[in-house]
Design a protein around this motif. Structure first.
Motif, PDB file in Angstrom:
ATOM      1  N   LEU A  37       0.826  -1.208   0.000  1.00  7.04           N
ATOM      2  CA  LEU A  37       0.000   0.000   0.000  1.00  7.04           C
ATOM      3  C   LEU A  37       0.862   1.260   0.000  1.00  7.04           C
ATOM      4  CD1 LEU A  37      -2.722  -1.101   2.566  1.00  7.04           C
ATOM      5  CD2 LEU A  37      -2.954  -0.971   0.078  1.00  7.04           C
ATOM      6  N   ARG A  40       2.482   1.695  -3.696  1.00  2.71           N
ATOM      7  CA  ARG A  40       1.633   1.681  -4.891  1.00  2.71           C
ATOM      8  C   ARG A  40       1.446   3.089  -5.456  1.00  2.71           C
ATOM      9  NH1 ARG A  40      -1.453  -1.442  -7.893  1.00  2.71           N
ATOM     10  NH2 ARG A  40      -3.478  -0.728  -8.690  1.00  2.71           N
ATOM     11  N   HIS A  96       3.648  -2.729  -9.824  1.00  5.04           N
ATOM     12  CA  HIS A  96       2.270  -2.457  -9.411  1.00  5.04           C
ATOM     13  C   HIS A  96       1.350  -2.236 -10.610  1.00  5.04           C
ATOM     14  CE1 HIS A  96       1.636  -2.283  -5.109  1.00  5.04           C
ATOM     15  NE2 HIS A  96       2.773  -1.636  -4.912  1.00  5.04           N
ATOM     16  N   ALA A 162      -3.351  -6.756   0.331  1.00  3.46           N
ATOM     17  CA  ALA A 162      -3.339  -5.352  -0.091  1.00  3.46           C
ATOM     18  C   ALA A 162      -4.309  -5.125  -1.246  1.00  3.46           C
ATOM     19  CB  ALA A 162      -1.925  -4.941  -0.498  1.00  3.46           C
ATOM     20  N   LEU A 166      -7.527  -2.542  -1.242  1.00 11.96           N
ATOM     21  CA  LEU A 166      -7.730  -1.518  -2.270  1.00 11.96           C
ATOM     22  C   LEU A 166      -9.082  -1.678  -2.956  1.00 11.96           C
ATOM     23  CD1 LEU A 166      -4.172  -1.480  -3.884  1.00 11.96           C
ATOM     24  CD2 LEU A 166      -5.228   0.375  -2.585  1.00 11.96           C
ATOM     25  N   ARG A 170     -12.277   0.997  -2.732  1.00  8.95           N
ATOM     26  CA  ARG A 170     -12.789   1.646  -3.940  1.00  8.95           C
ATOM     27  C   ARG A 170     -14.165   1.131  -4.338  1.00  8.95           C
ATOM     28  NH1 ARG A 170      -7.064   0.636  -7.031  1.00  8.95           N
ATOM     29  NH2 ARG A 170      -5.821   2.075  -5.775  1.00  8.95           N
ATOM     30  N   GLU A 516      -5.911   6.381 -13.019  1.00 11.48           N
ATOM     31  CA  GLU A 516      -6.008   5.809 -11.683  1.00 11.48           C
ATOM     32  C   GLU A 516      -5.627   6.789 -10.586  1.00 11.48           C
ATOM     33  OE1 GLU A 516      -3.949   2.146 -11.318  1.00 11.48           O
ATOM     34  OE2 GLU A 516      -4.943   1.225 -13.026  1.00 11.48           O
ATOM     35  N   GLU A 519      -8.027   7.020  -7.836  1.00 12.61           N
ATOM     36  CA  GLU A 519      -8.056   5.828  -6.999  1.00 12.61           C
ATOM     37  C   GLU A 519      -6.885   5.803  -6.033  1.00 12.61           C
ATOM     38  OE1 GLU A 519      -8.049   2.630  -9.717  1.00 12.61           O
ATOM     39  OE2 GLU A 519     -10.047   3.050 -10.519  1.00 12.61           O
ATOM     40  N   GLN A 520      -5.748   6.355  -6.445  1.00 15.03           N
ATOM     41  CA  GLN A 520      -4.567   6.319  -5.589  1.00 15.03           C
ATOM     42  C   GLN A 520      -4.747   7.149  -4.325  1.00 15.03           C
ATOM     43  OE1 GLN A 520      -2.203   4.313  -6.156  1.00 15.03           O
ATOM     44  NE2 GLN A 520      -3.030   3.684  -8.124  1.00 15.03           N
ATOM     45  N   SER A 522      -6.819   7.002  -2.170  1.00  8.42           N
ATOM     46  CA  SER A 522      -7.243   6.194  -1.025  1.00  8.42           C
ATOM     47  C   SER A 522      -6.074   5.645  -0.238  1.00  8.42           C
ATOM     48  CB  SER A 522      -8.117   5.026  -1.497  1.00  8.42           C
ATOM     49  OG  SER A 522      -7.370   4.173  -2.339  1.00  8.42           O
ATOM     50  N   VAL A 523      -4.879   5.616  -0.824  1.00 12.74           N
ATOM     51  CA  VAL A 523      -3.724   5.101  -0.098  1.00 12.74           C
ATOM     52  C   VAL A 523      -2.674   6.174   0.122  1.00 12.74           C
ATOM     53  CG1 VAL A 523      -4.046   2.746  -0.859  1.00 12.74           C
ATOM     54  CG2 VAL A 523      -2.669   4.278  -2.256  1.00 12.74           C
TER      55      VAL A 523
END
Length: 524
Positions: A37, A40, A96, A162, A166, A170, A516, A519-520, A522-523
């Motif tokens: 995580l 990524r 990744h 992981a 994720l 999402r 993405e 989306e990234q 979130s981490v």
């Protein structure tokens, strides 16, 4: 980046807790997931930094026992090993972006483990994921896939965890279902051998004695009274002979002394030679003596010598993996001038290459000296060549008040499972023990005591699937990692310049990063 570094820091500390003295092995997948995580969605440079933070947080506490040698030695060794996790983080930045990235990252993790276990110099295998599984349902898998294979399974579990996190974060139900199913499948595969453990078909037995003579004085310095160390092992063996003569103890087929039971060459030192002969003649069976043997003016050998009561010294095993800057000094001319303490190592220890087991009282015995037990090559070579049991001659006196002795004994227990062999451990002052093929401790001696362990052990000349398969897992992982990195780089070059990354520090090397980025978050 700060949040990612904090995640990596926590994950690294968590992984350190998986090993002795905490030995919380079940946190391994969680720690690996944290690494995934944290790395990524980064470029290689940022991935290196985050991976390095993970490595520092893991390796510095993991080998804190190196401070017994010196703070400088601890800082240097832990620092070098941490760099490997930085490189892993850089590789993760590319891997990744591939489909089925948990598989690619698991291959990369194993590749780095194998790489750092053999380089630089003789490498440092401490901290392999598989070394954490003693007394867990995963341990029996060692007999089927070896140390490398178990590391791969554990890494894959972590990376799949992981992926599941994720997907859930999402709200991608289909991906979550796939990741969850894969995670459950790999977990089941990892523990399945516990239901059908490998059982070697032992038909013959041997009675073996392991002598722990103890180290005089503070106990952490073999050279404090090296003649006293030898005398202790001589007297303990003579006492054993008296017990055998009295009928209170069964006569062993052979006796094992530890590494450094003689810290001077027994062929050159008359007193040491006489002591060994006295002990061997008293017990009347061969003794595997741990000795430092001269090899010219500038070199020495760390050997296990089969000393027969009739024919005298015979076959020898020489330590495969001397410790750099502990038993030999690479680039001696430069470093001894910079670090005066290295002058305490006036001669360089040479490496052994023996791949066949020793013949002791009719038994084929695979030997390992101290840190050799953490390396795959020497032990596996002897097992493939017919070893019926294993011995580990070790001198952990320097680390006697640290967690190192627990970590090494745990590794030794795992070697017993991997090879399907009984392992007899003789240590100067701890931990000595007799370990069954299932990793169970049949007998052990407490540290800082003088004790002789005697037990009848099973013999088996076969080879487990893990010994045969394990090296190939490492080779295939290295090939897969190379292919994965090549695919990632080619994809990057094809899409280079077509998509401008929103954040130069954390942008992906893959053109799909733009799709993405959201989306990234979130981490991040």
């Amino acid at each position: 980046m700060l949040k990612r570094c904090l995640v990596a820091l926590v994950a690294g500390v968590l992984l350190a807790a998986a090993f002795e003295p905490v030995a919380a092995a079940y946190v391994v997948p969680v720690a690996v997931a944290g690494f995934a995580l944290a790395t990524r969605g980064l470029r290689a440079r940022s991935g290196f930094v985050v991976g390095l933070v993970f490595g520092v947080a893991f390796y510095f506490p993991h080998i804190s026992w190196m401070t017994a040698v010196g703070t400088d030695a601890w800082l240097a060794l832990a620092g070098v090993e941490s760099l490997f996790y930085g490189l892993l983080g850089a590789a993760a930045a590319y891997l990744h972006r591939l489909r089925a990235w948990p598989l690619w990252l698991a291959a990369a993790w194993v590749t780095v483990e194998v790489w750092r276990s053999g380089w630089p110099f003789s490498g440092m295998p401490w901290g392999r994921l598989s070394f954490a599984v003693a007394d867990t349902p995963v341990a029996p898998a060692l007999a089927y896939v070896g140390m490398v294979g178990v590391s791969f399974l554990l890494a894959l579990l972590g990376f799949l965890l992981a992926a599941l996190v994720l997907a859930v974060a999402r709200a991608r139900d289909r991906r979550a279902l796939v990741a969850g199913a894969a995670l459950a499948g790999v977990a089941l595969l990892s523990v399945l051998p516990a239901a059908v453990p490998f059982e070697p078909a032992t038909e013959e037995t041997a009675t073996v004695a392991a002598v722990q003579g103890d180290v005089p004085g503070p106990g952490n310095d073999i050279l404090y009274d090296f003649r006293g160390v030898t005398d202790n092992h001589v007297e303990a063996t003579v006492d054993l002979a008296e017990q055998v003569a009295a009928g209170t103890v069964e006569r062993p087929d052979f006796v094992v002394w530890p590494e450094n039971s003689t810290a001077v060459d027994p062929f050159a030192d008359a007193s040491t030679n006489a002591g060994i002969r006295r002990a061997v003649e008293a017990i009347g069976v061969p003794v595997l003596v741990g000795a430092i043997v001269d090899a010219g003016q500038t070199n020495v050998l760390n050997q296990g010598i089969v000393w027969d009561p009739v024919t005298g010294p015979g076959e020898r095993y020489t330590k495969w993996h001397p410790v750099p800057y502990g038993e030999y000094i690479p680039f001696r001319e430069f470093f001894t001038g910079q670090f005066g303490r290295l002058a305490m190592i006036p001669r360089d220890m040479m490496s052994g290459t023996r791949e066949t087991p020793l013949e002791i009282a009719g038994t084929a015995v695979g030997d390992a000296i101290c840190f050799d037990v953490a390396y795959d090559d020497g032990i596996q070579a002897q097992v493939r060549n017919g070893a019926e049991m294993l011995t580990v001659q070790t001198s952990n006196a320097t680390f006697i008040e640290t967690d190192q002795i627990e970590q090494q004994f745990a590794i030794t227990r795992l070697r017993a499972i991997e090879t399907g062999k009984t392992v007899v451990v003789a240590a100067t002052n701890g931990v000595s023990g007799i370990i069954g093929p299932d990793g169970g401790v049949v007998a052990s001696a407490a540290p800082r005591t003088q004790e002789v362990l005697v037990a009848e052990v099973g013999l088996w000349e076969g080879t487990t699937p893990g010994v045969l398969v394990g090296p190939w897992v490492g080779r295939l992982a290295a090939i897969a990692t190379g292919i994965g990195l090549l695919l990632s780089v080619l994809a990057y070059r094809r899409g280079r310049g077509t998509t401008a990354p929103r954040n130069a520090d954390e942008a992906s090397p893959d053109p799909r990063a733009a799709r993405e980025d959201e989306e990234q978050e979130s981490v991040r």
